[in-house]
Design a protein around this motif. Sequence first.
Motif, PDB file in Angstrom:
ATOM      1  N   ASP B  24       0.805  -1.218   0.000  1.00 29.17           N
ATOM      2  CA  ASP B  24       0.000   0.000   0.000  1.00 29.17           C
ATOM      3  C   ASP B  24       0.837   1.266   0.000  1.00 29.17           C
ATOM      4  O   ASP B  24       0.339   2.347  -0.306  1.00 29.17           O
ATOM      5  N   LEU B  25       2.116   1.095   0.388  1.00 30.31           N
ATOM      6  CA  LEU B  25       2.959   2.279   0.451  1.00 30.31           C
ATOM      7  C   LEU B  25       4.413   1.839   0.321  1.00 30.31           C
ATOM      8  O   LEU B  25       4.810   0.815   0.866  1.00 30.31           O
ATOM      9  N   ALA B  52      -0.585   1.911  -4.734  1.00 36.39           N
ATOM     10  CA  ALA B  52       0.344   2.201  -3.637  1.00 36.39           C
ATOM     11  C   ALA B  52       0.796   3.650  -3.718  1.00 36.39           C
ATOM     12  O   ALA B  52       0.971   4.203  -4.797  1.00 36.39           O
ATOM     13  N   ARG B  53       0.991   4.251  -2.538  1.00 42.07           N
ATOM     14  CA  ARG B  53       1.570   5.597  -2.533  1.00 42.07           C
ATOM     15  C   ARG B  53       3.083   5.483  -2.422  1.00 42.07           C
ATOM     16  O   ARG B  53       3.596   4.538  -1.826  1.00 42.07           O
ATOM     17  N   ALA B 140       1.392   8.552   7.003  1.00 42.49           N
ATOM     18  CA  ALA B 140       1.109   7.630   5.899  1.00 42.49           C
ATOM     19  C   ALA B 140       1.756   6.273   6.145  1.00 42.49           C
ATOM     20  O   ALA B 140       1.136   5.221   5.942  1.00 42.49           O
ATOM     21  N   TYR B 141       2.994   6.288   6.598  1.00 42.57           N
ATOM     22  CA  TYR B 141       3.706   5.025   6.812  1.00 42.57           C
ATOM     23  C   TYR B 141       3.062   4.235   7.945  1.00 42.57           C
ATOM     24  O   TYR B 141       2.840   3.032   7.843  1.00 42.57           O
ATOM     25  N   ALA B 144      -0.496   2.886   6.963  1.00 44.17           N
ATOM     26  CA  ALA B 144      -0.619   1.935   5.852  1.00 44.17           C
ATOM     27  C   ALA B 144      -0.800   0.525   6.403  1.00 44.17           C
ATOM     28  O   ALA B 144      -0.170   0.146   7.392  1.00 44.17           O
ATOM     29  N   ASP B 145      -1.645  -0.239   5.768  1.00 44.57           N
ATOM     30  CA  ASP B 145      -1.818  -1.633   6.196  1.00 44.57           C
ATOM     31  C   ASP B 145      -0.541  -2.408   5.900  1.00 44.57           C
ATOM     32  O   ASP B 145      -0.099  -3.219   6.700  1.00 44.57           O
ATOM     33  N   ALA B 147       3.484  -1.803   4.145  1.00 38.53           N
ATOM     34  CA  ALA B 147       4.424  -0.797   3.646  1.00 38.53           C
ATOM     35  C   ALA B 147       5.809  -1.401   3.545  1.00 38.53           C
ATOM     36  O   ALA B 147       6.221  -2.202   4.381  1.00 38.53           O
ATOM     37  N   HIS B 177       5.995  -2.948  10.298  1.00 43.26           N
ATOM     38  CA  HIS B 177       6.097  -3.157   8.850  1.00 43.26           C
ATOM     39  C   HIS B 177       7.283  -4.045   8.514  1.00 43.26           C
ATOM     40  O   HIS B 177       8.200  -3.655   7.792  1.00 43.26           O
ATOM     41  N   SER B 183       4.929  -6.117   3.669  1.00 44.17           N
ATOM     42  CA  SER B 183       5.531  -5.202   4.633  1.00 44.17           C
ATOM     43  C   SER B 183       6.967  -5.648   4.847  1.00 44.17           C
ATOM     44  O   SER B 183       7.201  -6.801   5.217  1.00 44.17           O
TER      45      SER B 183
END
Lengths: 328, 553, 622
Positions: B24-25, B52-53, B140-141, B144-145, B147, B177, B183
């Motif tokens: 997701d990130l 994903a960001r 954000a980090y 995130a579910d 990352a 993560h 992750s």
Amino acid sequence: MSVPVPLDPPRRLVELEVDGRPVRVPEGSTILEACRSEGIETPTLCFLDTLTPVNVCRVCVVEVEGSRVLAPACSRRVEPGMKVRTDSDRVRTSRRMVLELLASSVDLSLASPDVGRWMRDYGAEPERYGPPAPAAEAGERDARRAGHHEEPVDGLAATVAQPVKVDNELYVRDYSRCILCYKCVEACGVEAQNTFAIAVAGRGFDARISTEFAVPLTESACVYCGNCIGVCPTGALMFKSEHDLRRQGNWDESRQRVVETICPYCGVGCHVELHVQDDEIVKVTSPLDHDITSGHLCIKGRFGYQFTQRRAPVGASPDPGGPPEHAG
Amino acid sequence: MVGLATVFGAGGGTSSYEEVENTDLVILWGSNARETHPIFFHHLLKGVRNGARLYVVDPRRTTSAQWADVWLGLDVGSDIALANAVAREIIHAGLHNTTFIDRATVGFEEYAASVERWTLEQGERVTGVPAEAIRDLAHAYARADRAILCWTLGITEHHNAVDNVLALINLGLLTGHVGRYGSGLSPLRGQNNVQGGGDMGAIPNKLPGFQDVVTDEDARRRFEAAWDCEIPDRYGWHVSAMFDAMERGELRALYVIGENPARSEADGGRATRLLQGLDCLIVQDIFLTQTGELADVVLPAAAAGAESEGTVTNSERRVQRVRRALDPPGNARDDIWILAQLARRLGRDWGEVTPRDAWDELRSLSPMHRGMSYERLEAMGGIQWPCPDEADPGTKFLHARLWEEDPERRGRPAPVSVVEFEPPVEELTPEFPIRLTTGRRLDAYNTGVQTELYASPLRRREALCLSPEDAERLGVSDGEVVRIASRRASLEAPVRIDRTLRPGLAFLSLHQPDEVQTNLLTIDATDPKSGTAEFKATAIRVERLAQVPVGGR
Amino acid sequence: MDLHPIDAEPTAGEREAVDLVLGPPESGWRGGEWRPEVDGHVAFGGRAERERRHLLLPALQALQERAGWITRGGLGYVCRRLAVPPAEAYGVASFYGLLSTEPRPPRVAHVCDDLACRTAGALELAAELERLVGPEGATESGSAWLRSPCLGRCERAPAALFEQSGADSYQWSVAPVTAEQVRAILAGEPWEGPAPSDGAPQTEDLGARAGLRLLRRVGLVDPGSLDDYRANGGYAALRRAVELGPEGVIREVKDSGLLGRGGAAFPTGVKWEAVARQPVRPHYVVCNADESEPGTFKDRVILENDPFSVVEALTIAGFATGAERGFVYLRGEYPLAHRRLVRAIEAAGARGFLGEDVMGEGFRFDIEVRRGAGAYIAGEETALFNSIEGRRPEPRNKPPFPVTHGLFGKPTGINNVETLVNVLEILRIGGPAFAGIGTPESTGTRLFCVSGCVQRPGVYEVECGTRLRDLLGLAGGVRAGHELRAILLGGAAGAFVGPDALDLELSFEMARSAGVTLGSGVVMVFDETVDLGDVVLRIARFFRDESCGQCVPCRVGTVRQEEALHRLAAGREIGSREQELRLLSEIAQVMRDASICGLGQTAASAVQSALQRFQLFDGRSS
């Protein structure tokens, strides 16, 4: 200490009928996949397993019962109870005509041998559209205005013939061979490289693969990953090394072997296929079915091998400007 | 490798490329993967297309940073300050993963106390990155579910490289993560077989398979039995320590295989002087490199990727088969053949050693490689370690154990480390006011000995990249040759105006030492734990020459 | 994204024009003022940037209008602002006929030489222009004239569209137009325009006016006045919709039996219901006002004369389908309709008929207008989505259909102008009552665009099922002293019929059984003075020009079709005439069966119908 890894959830099976035979394939499969599972050959040109189908060439069309028009097998998903015909008169006519229309306007001589076989199998006669019009001048097709064309003259058939574009040491672009399958644009764009150096410009028969304002590649965003060449089905895009060998009459695939190894540069570990002819690497590709590269490389992986054959004999300084040194 | 090995016990990136597509990130920290790991970046872009960001932390707004939702352009060497400010914000916002921290880590309290002073404002003061962007990254980090945090040499080529890595690992531990699909913590290896070199024990403190030469006595005994020799029970030197030992006169002979330290070491003037002062220098390489020019003996070798057989390990811990496509030129020989000949002349006859023999020996001694037969490596297109037996498919991601409920299976908790920010060794002063950082360009590699031999249309003459503001202040134009001086050396190079740089920041690559020998300028301040030099932070001065400009291309 | 910038800067004017569309630059990275202390340390972009791609076409249009063409500097600036790769932006710009990627003078006349204008002397006009101004495309005089496909002013043929670029750019059309007027306008001389007309002759006759439903306000209301619109029944339908609720509206529309008027005749209520039921959000509604079928101008008449009706109807569509955002995609050749529609939307927004809380009823709806830029294919619904999204307007393969994967890949209800305006009438009189109008299978009234060789060309509203003869009667029949030779029904994508078809009832079912299509309501009449061979060649040229080029059957098939017709016309057949006719019919078959979209699928239908019905190119006719 291996750990469970998420797998794709199991997919339901869908039952359909292809040419009267019952076929079961996983939900979400395409008709093409269903045909392949049954060993039914389906011609394709713009399709490639590693790219999202764009279904523009229309040579894979099949008849789906209840559908007004034919459907592209490469992208139409199967549905339960679907009845598909791959060899009806309608299908054969459309496939023949697609091949005929393409061959009457594009040089297919370097396309895969399958194309020639399909042309014979379907009875394509590209000559019946008349003698080809003379090739366009360099740059002329790039300047055509959308929605305007010259009237057909003298019973000549329009083609996309034009001079080869050679503007750098690594690639050539021979758009007389371009069938506008969009694969190069996809590979340069969202499907892999995301560099977007090329796109389709213009429209209709004057549509063409182009950089912005048709600038040479050296002024474009191109990063020379060669992924467009890797997906080109007709030899319109070619490594200059291959182009030059072909021009000299020295390109000989029967003398080539392919060795799969790992790119010697960064730590990603891309699988590369070295095409070796006469103890010289003449081309580098990557296997489509390996999940690190999906067939794609970068400039170093694609072209950086040359040090192996331009290496000076030990004892002398490397001379990048000098003639290539060959092994042995 | 040292940082990950310290925290988790294994020096490998935790995640697979595939996971970057399904997360997701992604944070790229000190990595310009777009140019240095282009095919990894393909996977990353698939992730971005999947939603994903992307956050990129880099002093330069690199081509990777241009893809980012947010680019955080920190000052060179302020990574720990940024990481600690991110950590404090996560903790203060209550976004840290308390379940994971309680279960799988130790040292959280001390850590939390140590980052307390890193408010967003303090972070902004030290890094230059606006507080709002730091906050954005932290939230954000942590939210995130899944990352993945990736880094490269922008983190490790500093005098405090290991601390930098630990600061990033801390963020992974703080948020949980790590150890789950999607992750993870992934250093991208700069060279094709850096990971493999570590796997094989080509580091001063480990035997093959990351078995510690001092603390893992059993392992040492097994190797001694297999090799019929005695292995010293102390750690060796990393490269920088070797140069220090040369300086002290303790190291008098050096055998260099496939490195070009005369060009690749920071403070190249010193490196060359020390190499010249050795009693004996042996260089084994595929080229007669600048280091080779200094050698007493040169052993011409076969090129690994195309002229020899064997394996390499990539950044996702995948061991892969390398195959021979060409005969090596002239008298060049395979590395294994050369080593075996050397052994024979030193009194140990190994007989004909094939790459496969060497590999099978490794499998017998390194548990994490045991399941990787050549047949399986070929059939499976490579296998990711650990792979303890031939039924094992390999391991996509590491450290799932940290999520186990059973403490027994969870094993050793991961330490959250207190790391303090230290600025780069070389301060900017009125005399040396510009920060020079170094890196790679897409079409070139290291000191360019391989890549200069193909006709890249992208290659331009090496030039000092400067911000437009600095160029204007100095009165220099694009293509103009200037003098660049650091505290160690000075040299001339043309200028290229580069909008991705801000005032006070300059950039050079190491790729074309014949044009610009960048490493004459760089400082050899090294990290005591990893031995990596501070290539990324040099203080320089740029002076105008009274000369006419020359073409930049 | 790591864009390769174009090595050229925009002019101040270009920058200003683009900023008017996109707003001021967000940062130094996007072309704004460079602030090293901020821009040197942070940049935002990524997803947020990519989501503004739909502003690409408006930005390119702003450049075109400012500079007269898309310059490198201008394109480069737009690319930087929107993070669009220059090659893609060029691919988009070079697709559209009204955008130019080569220098063009500031004043340009697009002179229609399409079907209806040909019956009104367009070819002679062009020949005279060559004499008065110079050859097509010549720019020496600081202006230029270009031939154009149908401009949608067929009732006042021949027509021309003028563009003046610069800071005070302006577009306007003149119809009927003379060569002398074109010359004068290009030369910047004062000229006298023709008297205004609403294009719907029935509205001029009080008796006929009473029966009008779709045209009821045309010619009656001030198109710029919301109050006038409301005084004439406007916004009563939206009020009724709110009372009924979304499901109630859909039920009324389903009960009405309304079929889409765009050509495919799909039941509108079924479409709306399918969109409303999609769990994926957001939903969109789109009004397809890109009527580019040669001979079609009915939507223009509504948009120019009753723009609020389109705004209201689209609002109802959004309410019923659960969409909060609607788009009107208007063809670029309709500058007056554009101005009036934009003004209507502004007025509706200012009075709470659009926006956060429509009519205080607790739902949100906004409308954005997008203009086409000279591409017939953009009227195909999926090509239209791509055009709005800032991509090349190439049709998408169907399935999936727009109701599940439409604009921005989301569930989308797309209807053309006439279909939407019918909904106002349905809500006014109720679905069942509406179903009682017309025939059981084709309910309601229809707008027909009667043009060519008739006494009173224009848009006519008649009940479905009206006989063709009676429709022509309303238009005064064939020009005095001439005899009917052929009628083109449905436009270039339709079919020719002969005088024997005058008793055809104009309903979907009767058209289907007669093997013709009503399409977009084109009824173009040709008398014995018209060279039908020339008309057929013009149709073939049209499809070759307008094919997007994506799929092989259409891209090459339209070329080979035109070539074969030219060979027939020139008497240079390959083999025999029969052989050429067979070739044409095989080309027709592959285009119909294997093309991606309706353009290719119908690119041979009018040609084939003409070849079958009339003895063309045999040396005996024309």
